[in-house]
Design an enzyme around this catalytic site. Structure first.
Site, PDB file in Angstrom:
ATOM      1  N   GLU A  57       0.771  -0.998   0.456  1.00  0.00           N
ATOM      2  CA  GLU A  57       0.059   0.027   0.632  1.00  0.00           C
ATOM      3  C   GLU A  57       0.403   1.036   0.226  1.00  0.00           C
ATOM      4  O   GLU A  57       1.751   1.265   1.223  1.00  0.00           O
ATOM      5  CB  GLU A  57      -0.695  -0.127   1.428  1.00  0.00           C
ATOM      6  CG  GLU A  57      -1.352   0.883   1.497  1.00  0.00           C
ATOM      7  CD  GLU A  57      -2.267   1.000   0.611  1.00  0.00           C
ATOM      8  OE1 GLU A  57      -2.549   2.897  -0.120  1.00  0.00           O
ATOM      9  OE2 GLU A  57      -3.650   1.067   0.053  1.00  0.00           O
ATOM     10  N   ALA A  69      -4.389  -3.532  -7.891  1.00  0.00           N
ATOM     11  CA  ALA A  69      -6.121  -2.274  -7.692  1.00  0.00           C
ATOM     12  C   ALA A  69      -5.122  -1.091  -7.024  1.00  0.00           C
ATOM     13  O   ALA A  69      -5.394  -0.588  -5.593  1.00  0.00           O
ATOM     14  CB  ALA A  69      -6.816  -3.016  -6.019  1.00  0.00           C
ATOM     15  N   VAL A  70      -4.713   0.285  -8.135  1.00  0.00           N
ATOM     16  CA  VAL A  70      -4.438   0.662  -7.795  1.00  0.00           C
ATOM     17  C   VAL A  70      -5.096   2.209  -7.954  1.00  0.00           C
ATOM     18  O   VAL A  70      -4.664   3.647  -7.681  1.00  0.00           O
ATOM     19  CB  VAL A  70      -3.157   1.747  -8.465  1.00  0.00           C
ATOM     20  CG1 VAL A  70      -2.078   0.586  -7.961  1.00  0.00           C
ATOM     21  CG2 VAL A  70      -3.566   1.667  -9.780  1.00  0.00           C
ATOM     22  N   GLY A  71      -6.790   2.211  -8.202  1.00  0.00           N
ATOM     23  CA  GLY A  71      -7.869   2.759  -7.896  1.00  0.00           C
ATOM     24  C   GLY A  71      -8.459   2.836  -9.509  1.00  0.00           C
ATOM     25  O   GLY A  71      -7.876   2.309 -10.286  1.00  0.00           O
ATOM     26  N   ARG A  72      -9.109   4.096  -9.655  1.00  0.00           N
ATOM     27  CA  ARG A  72      -9.873   4.321 -11.746  1.00  0.00           C
ATOM     28  C   ARG A  72      -9.826   5.354 -11.373  1.00  0.00           C
ATOM     29  O   ARG A  72     -10.003   6.602 -11.248  1.00  0.00           O
ATOM     30  CB  ARG A  72     -11.679   3.571 -11.031  1.00  0.00           C
ATOM     31  CG  ARG A  72     -11.651   1.679 -10.760  1.00  0.00           C
ATOM     32  CD  ARG A  72     -12.627   1.729 -10.699  1.00  0.00           C
ATOM     33  NE  ARG A  72     -12.870   1.770  -9.217  1.00  0.00           N
ATOM     34  CZ  ARG A  72     -14.445   2.071  -8.190  1.00  0.00           C
ATOM     35  NH1 ARG A  72     -15.346   1.509  -9.008  1.00  0.00           N
ATOM     36  NH2 ARG A  72     -14.405   2.128  -6.898  1.00  0.00           N
ATOM     37  N   ASP A 118     -19.923   6.173 -13.225  1.00  0.00           N
ATOM     38  CA  ASP A 118     -18.464   6.518 -12.914  1.00  0.00           C
ATOM     39  C   ASP A 118     -17.423   8.170 -13.736  1.00  0.00           C
ATOM     40  O   ASP A 118     -16.729   7.763 -13.253  1.00  0.00           O
ATOM     41  CB  ASP A 118     -17.452   4.702 -12.783  1.00  0.00           C
ATOM     42  CG  ASP A 118     -18.308   4.349 -11.790  1.00  0.00           C
ATOM     43  OD1 ASP A 118     -18.778   4.899 -11.552  1.00  0.00           O
ATOM     44  OD2 ASP A 118     -17.211   3.638 -12.096  1.00  0.00           O
ATOM     45  N   ALA A 157     -21.378   1.049  -7.993  1.00  0.00           N
ATOM     46  CA  ALA A 157     -22.590   0.877  -8.891  1.00  0.00           C
ATOM     47  C   ALA A 157     -23.513   1.641  -8.120  1.00  0.00           C
ATOM     48  O   ALA A 157     -24.278   1.931  -8.327  1.00  0.00           O
ATOM     49  CB  ALA A 157     -22.741  -0.509  -8.849  1.00  0.00           C
ATOM     50  N   HIS A 181     -35.123  -9.191  18.986  1.00  0.00           N
ATOM     51  CA  HIS A 181     -34.024  -9.443  19.282  1.00  0.00           C
ATOM     52  C   HIS A 181     -33.530 -11.877  19.463  1.00  0.00           C
ATOM     53  O   HIS A 181     -34.809 -12.154  19.178  1.00  0.00           O
ATOM     54  CB  HIS A 181     -33.685  -9.928  21.011  1.00  0.00           C
ATOM     55  CG  HIS A 181     -32.766 -10.473  21.536  1.00  0.00           C
ATOM     56  ND1 HIS A 181     -31.859  -9.914  22.426  1.00  0.00           N
ATOM     57  CD2 HIS A 181     -33.111 -11.605  22.889  1.00  0.00           C
ATOM     58  CE1 HIS A 181     -31.011 -10.901  22.632  1.00  0.00           C
ATOM     59  NE2 HIS A 181     -31.683 -11.690  23.414  1.00  0.00           N
TER      60      HIS A 181
END
Length: 276
Positions: A10, A75-78, A118, A126, A250
């Protein structure tokens, strides 16, 4: 948990920087206990695939590091995919990051063209894009639909789950908003204990002056479902007292939200309250 050795590299110094700091701290502790090797403040500089491995190079506070893995997930962003979808002759404005400029109702600078999802401002989620599409369809039909962008929930689908909606504590402090907080651990939830899934807690933040709920944060079993209940409450301007006076079934893990809301005003039943 499924037998793989997982390393997370990260770039940020803080884990889950967008989440509430207390939540992020506990999530990091739990994931580390699960065996994830989380390396913060590291920048990946190179990755090469061989027949059987992926060799990576990254910079850490200790200098250049090298490691080898079976698989590499990036997975470094969009970023918005707005290139070559709009003719320049239309004159629709696009900002320097590639987002199509729209107003609060997703209408572009050309009044007959709308944009959602997006490719416009806001979280790339989404459910946000879907609701924008519904809003636009309603407005084209002549109705007065609108979206409350402050109430778009965020969820991280790990186990345990992480979810939140509204403001977190650091945001409220930066904005100078006086607030009060209450939390409830799943370790005190009978349903969570019975399911052997009692890691984490629920936190509710409320305005100190009028008790209006400003944020709901959860880490633990069914966190997304619990936060969704908070979204509904906030949509109707509920106070922490309103949630505290609502009947919860409960045993359910949702009772953690009930108790956290009561804890805001030092009225929790199944945990100790803060001394005044």
């Amino acid at each position: 948990r499924l037998g793989s050795e997982v390393t997370v590299i990260e770039a940020m110094e803080n884990f889950l920087f967008m989440a509430d700091k207390q939540i992020a701290r506990d999530v990091l502790k739990e994931f580390s206990n699960q065996g994830l090797n989380i390396k913060l403040g590291c920048n990946l500089t190179d990755a090469k695939s061989t027949a059987k491995k992926v060799n990576v190079t990254y910079q850490s506070s200790e200098g250049e590091q090298k490691d080898s893995f079976d698989k590499l997930i990036v997975a470094v962003g969009r970023r918005p995919n707005s290139e070559d979808i709009i003719g320049s002759e239309l004159g629709i404005e696009i900002d320097e990051k590639g987002f199509i400029k729209v107003d609060d109702f997703c209408q572009t600078s050309v009044k007959t063209i709308w944009a959602v999802g997006d490719v416009v401002r806001g979280p790339m989620l989404a459910h946000k894009g879907s609701e924008e599409g519904i809003m636009v369809a309603e407005r084209i039909a002549g109705k007065k639909a609108q979206m409350e962008y402050e109430l778009v929930p965020s969820v991280i689908y790990t186990h345990p789950e992480v979810a939140w909606v509204g403001k977190n504590e650091q945001e409220l402090k930066e904005e100078g908003i006086d607030y009060k907080s209450g939390s409830f651990p799943f370790a005190a939830s009978g349903r969570a204990l019975a399911a052997d899934d009692a890691v984490g807690f629920v936190k509710v933040l409320a305005d100190k002056a009028n008790d209006t709920i400003l944020g709901v944060h959860a880490f633990g079993p069914a966190a997304a479902e619990i936060v969704q209940q908070g979204v509904i409450a906030m949509e109707f301007g509920s106070s922490a007292e309103d949630l505290g006076m609502t009947i919860f079934s409960h045993p359910t893990v949702s009772e953690a939200l009930h108790e956290a809301a009561m804890s805001v005003n030092n009225q929790a039943i199944h945990i100790g309250n803060k001394r005044k």
